[in-house]
Design a protein around this motif. Sequence first.
Motif, PDB file in Angstrom:
ATOM      1  N   ASN A  58       0.834  -1.215   0.000  1.00 42.34           N
ATOM      2  CA  ASN A  58       0.000   0.000   0.000  1.00 42.34           C
ATOM      3  C   ASN A  58       0.865   1.260   0.000  1.00 42.34           C
ATOM      4  OD1 ASN A  58      -2.411  -1.377  -0.049  1.00 42.34           O
ATOM      5  ND2 ASN A  58      -2.687  -1.335   2.164  1.00 42.34           N
ATOM      6  N   THR A  59       1.947   1.226   0.755  1.00 41.06           N
ATOM      7  CA  THR A  59       2.868   2.365   0.780  1.00 41.06           C
ATOM      8  C   THR A  59       3.531   2.526  -0.579  1.00 41.06           C
ATOM      9  OG1 THR A  59       3.284   2.000   3.121  1.00 41.06           O
ATOM     10  CG2 THR A  59       4.894   3.328   1.928  1.00 41.06           C
ATOM     11  N   LEU A  60       3.945   1.421  -1.140  1.00 45.53           N
ATOM     12  CA  LEU A  60       4.576   1.444  -2.458  1.00 45.53           C
ATOM     13  C   LEU A  60       3.629   2.023  -3.506  1.00 45.53           C
ATOM     14  CD1 LEU A  60       7.089   0.663  -4.025  1.00 45.53           C
ATOM     15  CD2 LEU A  60       6.135  -1.610  -4.298  1.00 45.53           C
ATOM     16  N   ALA A  61       2.378   1.594  -3.486  1.00 46.13           N
ATOM     17  CA  ALA A  61       1.389   2.099  -4.437  1.00 46.13           C
ATOM     18  C   ALA A  61       1.179   3.604  -4.274  1.00 46.13           C
ATOM     19  CB  ALA A  61       0.068   1.364  -4.280  1.00 46.13           C
ATOM     20  N   SER A  62       1.205   4.068  -3.022  1.00 46.69           N
ATOM     21  CA  SER A  62       1.015   5.510  -2.815  1.00 46.69           C
ATOM     22  C   SER A  62       2.214   6.292  -3.336  1.00 46.69           C
ATOM     23  CB  SER A  62       0.761   5.824  -1.344  1.00 46.69           C
ATOM     24  OG  SER A  62       1.923   5.645  -0.569  1.00 46.69           O
ATOM     25  N   TYR A  63       3.428   5.761  -3.158  1.00 47.81           N
ATOM     26  CA  TYR A  63       4.620   6.439  -3.683  1.00 47.81           C
ATOM     27  C   TYR A  63       4.657   6.424  -5.203  1.00 47.81           C
ATOM     28  CZ  TYR A  63       6.671   6.582   1.013  1.00 47.81           C
ATOM     29  OH  TYR A  63       6.917   6.827   2.332  1.00 47.81           O
ATOM     30  N   LEU A  64       4.155   5.360  -5.798  1.00 54.20           N
ATOM     31  CA  LEU A  64       4.097   5.276  -7.255  1.00 54.20           C
ATOM     32  C   LEU A  64       2.967   6.123  -7.836  1.00 54.20           C
ATOM     33  CD1 LEU A  64       4.781   1.500  -7.923  1.00 54.20           C
ATOM     34  CD2 LEU A  64       6.240   3.424  -8.547  1.00 54.20           C
ATOM     35  N   GLN A  65       2.089   6.616  -6.977  1.00 57.32           N
ATOM     36  CA  GLN A  65       0.963   7.456  -7.385  1.00 57.32           C
ATOM     37  C   GLN A  65       0.126   6.760  -8.459  1.00 57.32           C
ATOM     38  OE1 GLN A  65       2.134  11.616  -7.935  1.00 57.32           O
ATOM     39  NE2 GLN A  65       4.133  11.069  -7.088  1.00 57.32           N
ATOM     40  N   VAL A  66      -0.206   5.498  -8.192  1.00 58.88           N
ATOM     41  CA  VAL A  66      -0.913   4.704  -9.189  1.00 58.88           C
ATOM     42  C   VAL A  66      -2.293   5.268  -9.542  1.00 58.88           C
ATOM     43  CG1 VAL A  66       0.340   2.578  -8.711  1.00 58.88           C
ATOM     44  CG2 VAL A  66      -1.748   3.069  -7.439  1.00 58.88           C
ATOM     45  N   ARG A  67      -2.887   6.033  -8.661  1.00 63.03           N
ATOM     46  CA  ARG A  67      -4.196   6.619  -8.965  1.00 63.03           C
ATOM     47  C   ARG A  67      -4.091   7.728  -9.997  1.00 63.03           C
ATOM     48  NH1 ARG A  67      -6.414   6.766  -2.809  1.00 63.03           N
ATOM     49  NH2 ARG A  67      -6.678   4.518  -2.638  1.00 63.03           N
ATOM     50  N   GLN A  68      -2.899   8.257 -10.203  1.00 62.51           N
ATOM     51  CA  GLN A  68      -2.708   9.332 -11.170  1.00 62.51           C
ATOM     52  C   GLN A  68      -2.290   8.821 -12.545  1.00 62.51           C
ATOM     53  OE1 GLN A  68      -0.039  12.293  -9.663  1.00 62.51           O
ATOM     54  NE2 GLN A  68      -1.010  12.308  -7.672  1.00 62.51           N
ATOM     55  N   GLU A  69      -2.128   7.526 -12.677  1.00 63.48           N
ATOM     56  CA  GLU A  69      -1.657   6.943 -13.937  1.00 63.48           C
ATOM     57  C   GLU A  69      -2.620   7.266 -15.072  1.00 63.48           C
ATOM     58  OE1 GLU A  69       0.807   5.005 -16.504  1.00 63.48           O
ATOM     59  OE2 GLU A  69       1.193   5.467 -14.424  1.00 63.48           O
ATOM     60  N   HIS A  70      -2.066   7.680 -16.194  1.00 63.89           N
ATOM     61  CA  HIS A  70      -2.848   8.002 -17.383  1.00 63.89           C
ATOM     62  C   HIS A  70      -2.092   7.477 -18.598  1.00 63.89           C
ATOM     63  CE1 HIS A  70      -5.269  10.225 -20.243  1.00 63.89           C
ATOM     64  NE2 HIS A  70      -4.173  10.784 -20.733  1.00 63.89           N
ATOM     65  N   SER A  71      -2.762   6.725 -19.418  1.00 64.25           N
ATOM     66  CA  SER A  71      -2.137   6.172 -20.614  1.00 64.25           C
ATOM     67  C   SER A  71      -2.078   7.218 -21.722  1.00 64.25           C
ATOM     68  CB  SER A  71      -2.940   4.965 -21.097  1.00 64.25           C
ATOM     69  OG  SER A  71      -2.459   4.540 -22.346  1.00 64.25           O
ATOM     70  N   ARG A  72      -0.923   7.345 -22.342  1.00 64.30           N
ATOM     71  CA  ARG A  72      -0.797   8.240 -23.495  1.00 64.30           C
ATOM     72  C   ARG A  72      -1.676   7.775 -24.649  1.00 64.30           C
ATOM     73  NH1 ARG A  72       4.805   7.609 -22.331  1.00 64.30           N
ATOM     74  NH2 ARG A  72       4.987   6.284 -24.158  1.00 64.30           N
ATOM     75  N   ALA A  73      -1.962   6.476 -24.693  1.00 60.48           N
ATOM     76  CA  ALA A  73      -2.778   5.944 -25.778  1.00 60.48           C
ATOM     77  C   ALA A  73      -4.183   6.549 -25.778  1.00 60.48           C
ATOM     78  CB  ALA A  73      -2.868   4.424 -25.663  1.00 60.48           C
ATOM     79  N   ALA A  74      -4.637   7.028 -24.625  1.00 62.67           N
ATOM     80  CA  ALA A  74      -5.967   7.632 -24.544  1.00 62.67           C
ATOM     81  C   ALA A  74      -6.001   9.025 -25.166  1.00 62.67           C
ATOM     82  CB  ALA A  74      -6.409   7.703 -23.086  1.00 62.67           C
ATOM     83  N   GLY A  75      -4.837   9.594 -25.431  1.00 63.84           N
ATOM     84  CA  GLY A  75      -4.773  10.924 -26.025  1.00 63.84           C
ATOM     85  C   GLY A  75      -4.914  12.018 -24.979  1.00 63.84           C
TER      86      GLY A  75
END
Length: 92
Positions: free
Chosen positions: A32-49
């Motif tokens: 859970n700490t690792l996921a928060s540091y990776l900011q996985v909730r902010q991930e956005h794919s460039r493929a979406a434009g």
Amino acid sequence: MTLYRATDAADTMNLAALLIAEYCHRTGMVLNTLASYLQVRQEHSRAAGPREAEPNEVAGMLGAPLPPADDETAQTWSSWGSGYAGASRAVR
């Protein structure tokens, strides 16, 4: 070419972040700490434009008016303001 290089750099930085994350995981960091540091909730794919926020960012950087939108939130104004301030500092 600039866009190509920027996306290449983003991929390289992503790889570096994931290597560091694996090291942290192997040395005992809680997932859970690792996921928060990776900011996985902010991930956005460039493929979406481009997202709706990008035109506002560009308008702010260029000192142009915001494009018309249905919902102008505080986040939009904040993004525009920070983009405009950054562009103003760069021009000086």
